[in-house]
Design an enzyme around this catalytic site. Structure first.
Site, PDB file in Angstrom:
ATOM      1  N   LYS A 116       0.810  -1.221   0.000  1.00 54.49           N
ATOM      2  CA  LYS A 116       0.000   0.000   0.000  1.00 54.49           C
ATOM      3  C   LYS A 116       0.842   1.269   0.000  1.00 54.49           C
ATOM      4  O   LYS A 116       0.409   2.301  -0.518  1.00 54.49           O
ATOM      5  CB  LYS A 116      -0.960  -0.009   1.190  1.00 54.49           C
ATOM      6  N   GLU A 201      -0.838   7.929   7.681  1.00 49.25           N
ATOM      7  CA  GLU A 201      -1.702   8.818   6.906  1.00 49.25           C
ATOM      8  C   GLU A 201      -2.453   9.712   7.879  1.00 49.25           C
ATOM      9  O   GLU A 201      -2.824   9.269   8.965  1.00 49.25           O
ATOM     10  CB  GLU A 201      -2.755   8.008   6.125  1.00 49.25           C
ATOM     11  N   HIS A 236     -14.827  -3.225   9.175  1.00 46.71           N
ATOM     12  CA  HIS A 236     -14.217  -3.308   7.839  1.00 46.71           C
ATOM     13  C   HIS A 236     -14.785  -4.422   6.984  1.00 46.71           C
ATOM     14  O   HIS A 236     -14.235  -4.736   5.934  1.00 46.71           O
ATOM     15  CB  HIS A 236     -12.692  -3.387   7.939  1.00 46.71           C
ATOM     16  N   ARG A 295      -8.591  -7.139  -8.288  1.00 48.14           N
ATOM     17  CA  ARG A 295      -9.404  -8.355  -8.443  1.00 48.14           C
ATOM     18  C   ARG A 295     -10.848  -7.968  -8.752  1.00 48.14           C
ATOM     19  O   ARG A 295     -11.216  -6.794  -8.671  1.00 48.14           O
ATOM     20  CB  ARG A 295      -9.394  -9.126  -7.111  1.00 48.14           C
TER      21      ARG A 295
HETATM   22  C1  MV4 Z   1      -8.776   5.811   6.352  1.00 42.66           C
HETATM   23  C2  MV4 Z   1      -9.822   6.418   7.078  1.00 42.66           C
HETATM   24  C3  MV4 Z   1      -9.670   7.739   7.411  1.00 42.66           C
HETATM   25  N1  MV4 Z   1      -8.551   8.413   7.070  1.00 42.66           N
HETATM   26  N2  MV4 Z   1      -7.685   6.523   6.025  1.00 42.66           N
HETATM   27  C4  MV4 Z   1     -10.359   1.344   6.565  1.00 42.66           C
HETATM   28  C5  MV4 Z   1      -9.995   0.160   5.718  1.00 42.66           C
HETATM   29  C6  MV4 Z   1      -8.919   0.604   4.802  1.00 42.66           C
HETATM   30  N3  MV4 Z   1      -9.138   0.148   3.451  1.00 42.66           N
HETATM   31  C7  MV4 Z   1      -8.898   2.080   4.893  1.00 42.66           C
HETATM   32  N4  MV4 Z   1      -9.781   2.473   5.952  1.00 42.66           N
HETATM   33  C8  MV4 Z   1      -9.864   3.771   6.338  1.00 42.66           C
HETATM   34  N5  MV4 Z   1      -8.814   4.531   5.990  1.00 42.66           N
HETATM   35  C9  MV4 Z   1      -7.575   7.781   6.396  1.00 42.66           C
HETATM   36  N6  MV4 Z   1      -6.462   8.456   6.090  1.00 42.66           N
HETATM   37  C10 MV4 Z   1     -10.924   5.655   7.413  1.00 42.66           C
HETATM   38  C11 MV4 Z   1     -10.946   4.324   7.061  1.00 42.66           C
HETATM   39  C12 MV4 Z   1     -12.107   3.612   7.506  1.00 42.66           C
HETATM   40  C13 MV4 Z   1     -13.002   3.077   6.616  1.00 42.66           C
HETATM   41  C14 MV4 Z   1     -12.806   3.166   5.254  1.00 42.66           C
HETATM   42  C15 MV4 Z   1     -13.707   2.651   4.381  1.00 42.66           C
HETATM   43  C16 MV4 Z   1     -14.839   2.025   4.874  1.00 42.66           C
HETATM   44  C17 MV4 Z   1     -15.054   1.902   6.222  1.00 42.66           C
HETATM   45  C18 MV4 Z   1     -14.134   2.419   7.116  1.00 42.66           C
HETATM   46  C19 MV4 Z   1     -14.382   2.301   8.468  1.00 42.66           C
HETATM   47  C20 MV4 Z   1     -13.477   2.827   9.333  1.00 42.66           C
HETATM   48  C21 MV4 Z   1     -12.341   3.470   8.857  1.00 42.66           C
END
Ligand code: MV4
Length: 503
Positions: A116, A201, A236, A295
């Site tokens: 990532k 981040e 998630h 995917r």
């Molecule tokens: C984040 C975020 C807020 N700020 N990155 C969660 C899984 C991963 N793919 C990335 N995720 C997140 N990254 C930053 N810089 C909040 C999340 C996140 C989230 C993202 C998508 C769907 C649901 C979520 C639930 C909690 C946090």
């Protein structure tokens, strides 16, 4: 044209892929573990081969066994589905080395997007906006991360470079608490991925999760097929996905801009086949690249419903070397689609996974309804794999119609013998905030309490009704108690009536 495709997966997605093969006149080959001898994908495919014991490590994750079967049965190509071997660059490479087409991107693209931190750096260099955070791609030490953190600013997120899906993720609110969180994030990432590398981040609060579907052929043509909004998640794990995003439906310019950026991100790694670019959209409608999934995704059907494009067939045609049959201008979004993931789990008790035999199954149908399922009456759900047993997808001319159809279809869908999260979905579809399309990623965690309270209220109501009926029965009866409701409460009762009527 391929003659035969081996499907290196199980359950609903293996059935989905076999269906695409059937329509294209391609023979499908299933593989199965001990637990899956009776599985639907085995019954549906033209051939099936035994892989090994039930744990995925000894069956669906055995690249060598799967390649040996592919050689033996004369498969031209392997479709990995999602999960298992789908994002393993070494497996894609092994297929190529064996002269078997891997239906997916090149190993180099899987590897570039799989790390990532590398993905961030690569797309940022191509002009794609990323969340402010650590730059570059080297493995940073705790000392280096602690030095960079104040420049990024708090609150921030620690993420695993091998991650995705939130594993190894930690919120950090101050420098003081950071050393401990770095340690625990590394430990969790090491346990989950065998790689304790992490990056930072800035935390984007109250963001929405919007992802773009892309298709790329082997000649450098890349299009996007609009977006999916996947903000309804728990720990998630996505529960509901829809297309179009309610936010972007109101902002077509923002959609066009994000779509262009998604295509640019795919171009940055020479992407081929179907892929998904995930973005976070903050409260001021700034968007940031999060990661790319190399995917086919679980939620691909909502895109299929609004574009009319069969993504699995397109994946196969692209892998065969055909050019894309449409340009960006040809792709139109029509209506709205929603997907509810039907999981064998108890939503009233912390979503604990449920196992056992499906005793009865009544499936919904009718206008605008699609069910992608891996189950049938008599099928036994085992504890070895993830709890997703089916996906219910509805389409409507408007989002409201899609929601109303979903309610109707969820009420028609009867799964008896194993508990599912259908009650959760019904409660969600009646939630005013969901109906208004105002869900950010914290929705389920913040509002689940309300959903569970509903459940407790129902339980209290049922107890009161039972008590009243018992009291009534104990008295000399003048009138037999009778009542009706829109939907009989007990699925057992419903089945009983059904069977009685058929006698
Ligand atoms: C984040 C975020 C807020 N700020 N990155 C969660 C899984 C991963 N793919 C990335 N995720 C997140 N990254 C930053 N810089 C909040 C999340 C996140 C989230 C993202 C998508 C769907 C649901 C979520 C639930 C909690 C946090």
């Amino acid at each position: 044209m391929f003659k035969k495709i081996l499907i290196a997966n199980r359950g609903e997605i293996a059935v989905r892929i076999a269906r695409a093969c059937r329509e294209l006149g391609i023979q499908s080959v299933a593989v199965y573990s001990d637990a899956d001898r009776q599985a639907l994908h085995v019954r549906y495919a033209d051939e099936a081969y035994y892989l090994g014991p039930s744990p995925a490590r000894e069956s669906y994750l055995c690249a060598d066994k799967i390649l040996a079967i592919a050689r033996k049965c004369g498969a031209d190509a392997i479709h990995p589905g999602y999960g298992f071997l789908a994002e393993r660059a070494d497996f894609a490479q092994a297929c190529q080395d064996a002269g078997i087409v891997f239906i997916g991107p090149k190993p180099s693209a899987i590897a570039a997007m799989g790390d990532k931190a590398v993905a961030r750096a690569t797309v940022a260099a191509a002009g794609v906006p990323v969340v402010p955070g650590t730059e570059g791609e080297g493995n940073l030490s705790d000392e280096e991360l602690l030095a960079i953190a104040p420049q990024i600013g708090f609150p921030l997120l620690i993420k695993a470079t091998a991650g995705g899906g939130g594993k190894g993720m930690r919120e950090v609110h101050s420098l003081e608490e950071m050393p401990d969180l770095l340690k625990s994030a590394r430990r969790e990432a090491e346990a989950a991925f065998g790689d304790g590398n992490i990056y930072l981040e800035k935390l984007i609060p109250g963001a929405r999760h919007i992802e773009f579907q892309i298709l790329a052929d082997q000649f450098g043509n890349i299009v996007h097929l609009g977006e999916r909004e996947c903000s309804i998640q728990r720990r998630h794990q996505k529960l509901v996905e829809e297309s179009p995003s309610p936010l972007l439906a109101e902002n077509p310019d923002l959609r066009a801009q994000m779509g262009k950026v998604a295509v640019r991100a795919a171009q940055a790694v020479g992407y081929v086949n179907a892929g998904t670019i995930e973005f976070l959209v903050d409260q001021n409608r700034n968007f940031y690249f999060l990661e790319m999934n190399t995917r086919l995704q679980v939620e691909h059907p909502v895109t299929e419903m609004v574009t009319g494009i069969d993504l699995v067939k397109e994946q196969i045609l692209i892998a065969m070397g055909r050019p894309l049959r449409f340009s960006q201008e040809d792709i139109q979004i029509h209506g709205a689609a929603i997907e509810c993931r039907i999981n064998a789990e108890d939503p009233a008790h912390n979503f604990i996974p449920m196992i056992g035999q499906i005793r009865h199954l009544f499936t919904p149908a009718g206008p605008g309804v699609r069910l992608d399922s891996g189950i049938y009456a008599g099928y036994e759900i085992t504890p070895y794999y993830d709890p997703l047993i089916a996906k219910l997808i509805t389409w409507g001319e408007s989002r409201v119609e899609a929601i109303q159809r979903m309610r109707r279809a969820l009420e028609e869908l009867r799964i008896v013998g194993v508990q599912t999260n259908i009650p959760f979905h019904l409660a969600l579809l009646n939630n005013p905030r969901f109906i208004a399309g105002q869900c950010d990623t914290s929705f389920v965690d913040n509002h689940l309490v309300t959903l569970q309270n509903n459940d407790e209220k129902t339980a209290a109501l049922l107890a009161a009704i039972t008590a009243a009926l018992v009291t009534h029965r104990q008295r000399p009866q003048t009138v037999a108690p009778s009542y009706h409701s829109a939907r009989p409460i007990s699925a057992w009762k419903w089945v009983g009536r059904w069977e009685y009527a058929l006698r």
